[in-house]
Design a protein around this motif. Sequence first.
Motif, PDB file in Angstrom:
ATOM      1  N   GLU A 136      11.671   2.443 -19.775  1.00 53.00           N
ATOM      2  CA  GLU A 136      12.670   1.552 -19.198  1.00 53.00           C
ATOM      3  C   GLU A 136      14.015   2.275 -19.196  1.00 53.00           C
ATOM      4  O   GLU A 136      14.383   2.895 -20.184  1.00 53.00           O
ATOM      5  N   GLY A 139      18.298  -0.631 -19.469  1.00 54.63           N
ATOM      6  CA  GLY A 139      18.609  -1.644 -20.470  1.00 54.63           C
ATOM      7  C   GLY A 139      18.600  -1.058 -21.867  1.00 54.63           C
ATOM      8  O   GLY A 139      18.621   0.158 -22.054  1.00 54.63           O
ATOM      9  N   GLY A 140      18.571  -1.928 -22.851  1.00 53.19           N
ATOM     10  CA  GLY A 140      18.489  -1.466 -24.230  1.00 53.19           C
ATOM     11  C   GLY A 140      19.809  -0.996 -24.787  1.00 53.19           C
ATOM     12  O   GLY A 140      20.892  -1.288 -24.270  1.00 53.19           O
ATOM     13  N   TYR A 159      17.436  -7.024 -24.488  1.00 50.42           N
ATOM     14  CA  TYR A 159      16.502  -7.051 -23.363  1.00 50.42           C
ATOM     15  C   TYR A 159      16.198  -8.491 -22.988  1.00 50.42           C
ATOM     16  O   TYR A 159      16.049  -9.355 -23.863  1.00 50.42           O
ATOM     17  N   GLU A 163      13.533  -8.126 -17.622  1.00 56.24           N
ATOM     18  CA  GLU A 163      13.656  -6.672 -17.705  1.00 56.24           C
ATOM     19  C   GLU A 163      12.388  -6.059 -18.293  1.00 56.24           C
ATOM     20  O   GLU A 163      11.919  -5.009 -17.836  1.00 56.24           O
ATOM     21  N   ILE A 164      11.868  -6.690 -19.315  1.00 57.53           N
ATOM     22  CA  ILE A 164      10.659  -6.169 -19.953  1.00 57.53           C
ATOM     23  C   ILE A 164       9.464  -6.290 -19.017  1.00 57.53           C
ATOM     24  O   ILE A 164       8.688  -5.335 -18.858  1.00 57.53           O
ATOM     25  N   THR A 193      14.045  -7.577 -30.293  1.00 58.53           N
ATOM     26  CA  THR A 193      13.771  -7.145 -28.917  1.00 58.53           C
ATOM     27  C   THR A 193      12.335  -6.649 -28.790  1.00 58.53           C
ATOM     28  O   THR A 193      11.673  -6.894 -27.778  1.00 58.53           O
ATOM     29  N   TRP A 197       9.251  -7.895 -26.559  1.00 59.44           N
ATOM     30  CA  TRP A 197       8.534  -6.885 -25.767  1.00 59.44           C
ATOM     31  C   TRP A 197       7.019  -7.059 -25.923  1.00 59.44           C
ATOM     32  O   TRP A 197       6.286  -7.120 -24.937  1.00 59.44           O
ATOM     33  N   GLU A 238      10.571   1.051 -24.317  1.00 59.58           N
ATOM     34  CA  GLU A 238      11.953   0.774 -23.937  1.00 59.58           C
ATOM     35  C   GLU A 238      12.770   2.065 -23.872  1.00 59.58           C
ATOM     36  O   GLU A 238      12.259   3.158 -24.107  1.00 59.58           O
TER      37      GLU A 238
END
Length: 352
Positions: A136, A139-140, A159, A163-164, A193, A197, A238
């Motif tokens: 990814e 983000g993060g 996140y 997004e995930i 997060t 996920w 991520e």
Amino acid sequence: MKKHIAVVAGDGIGPDIVGEALKVLAKVGEKFGHSFTTSSYLAGGAALDSVGVPLPEETLKGCQASDSVLLGAVGGPKWDTLASNLRPEKALLGLRGGMGLFCNLRPAILYKQLAGACPLKNEIVGEGLDLMVVRELTGGIYFGQRGREDDSAYDTMAYSRAEIERIVRKGFEIAQKRSKRLCSVDKANILNTSQLWREVVKQVEVDYPDVQVSHLYVDNAAMQLVRNPRQFDVIVTENMFGDILSDEASQITGSIGMLPSASLREDSFGMYEPIHGSAPDIAGKNIANPIATILSVAMMLRYSFALATEADAIEQAVSKVLDMGYRTSDIYTEGMKKVGTNEMGDLIAQAL
């Protein structure tokens, strides 16, 4: 097929390697009857020297208006003392964010011709290695709130479910095109997060019943990459974890000069670049290895233009040239035929 490509050669060896990749792309067009046109733009240190900013507005707009982007490399010691907002690397973040490139593909392939360069024992890597890290990218912790006060500092990892889910689905789709094995990497025993996920992965996997799914904590995944890398096919994770694990995976192959990458948005648009840096100390000396950039063009053909046959042809040409014993200095071993950047590009184009 007619496609227009934005070319950002960048700094150091960027112009050297991009030139050879475009040479190979032109040969693909000639061989398969496609028309590839290009426009060149500044970014990184070259843009700083020319217009005073790492990512000119003209560059971002030109890239956004193209069918795909080919990037060389940015940065170098010359600009290391600049303020963080003026560092050449800011161009990469600006391009990724400005074009919505949320999915980073980093293949790690150990070519049989270069098996001796692998730092792991033969019995660990066997006959070769071919895995894909799906990272990814927007983000993060790299994009979260951050700050510093006196002797304290903070960086925030955040996140959303959306997004995930979009990066996880990319991971599943790529696994379906490979060996149908997906390993999701997180730190769900500690991070909220990561707990979200893992929850999303478990929800999404029901839509891909043909894909075998596993989960690893990131610290264990780092160990497993050197203990038994062949257990992996596709790793999805991520931003920060992917940054670290993809670099680790690249070193297992023994040659950073051989590995391409792709950064994709939700449609077929992408930016393609080698994973190595700008290496300004060898720029313009006809020494740099162009293969990673040439293979990045193959990824462009496959993922942005759906030209799998043409992508295969480039990859087979690279393998053929390696079979013939040709090597740039970074992958040279005694008994092989040492060639320069330009010669390697010529050989691969001829092998097509």
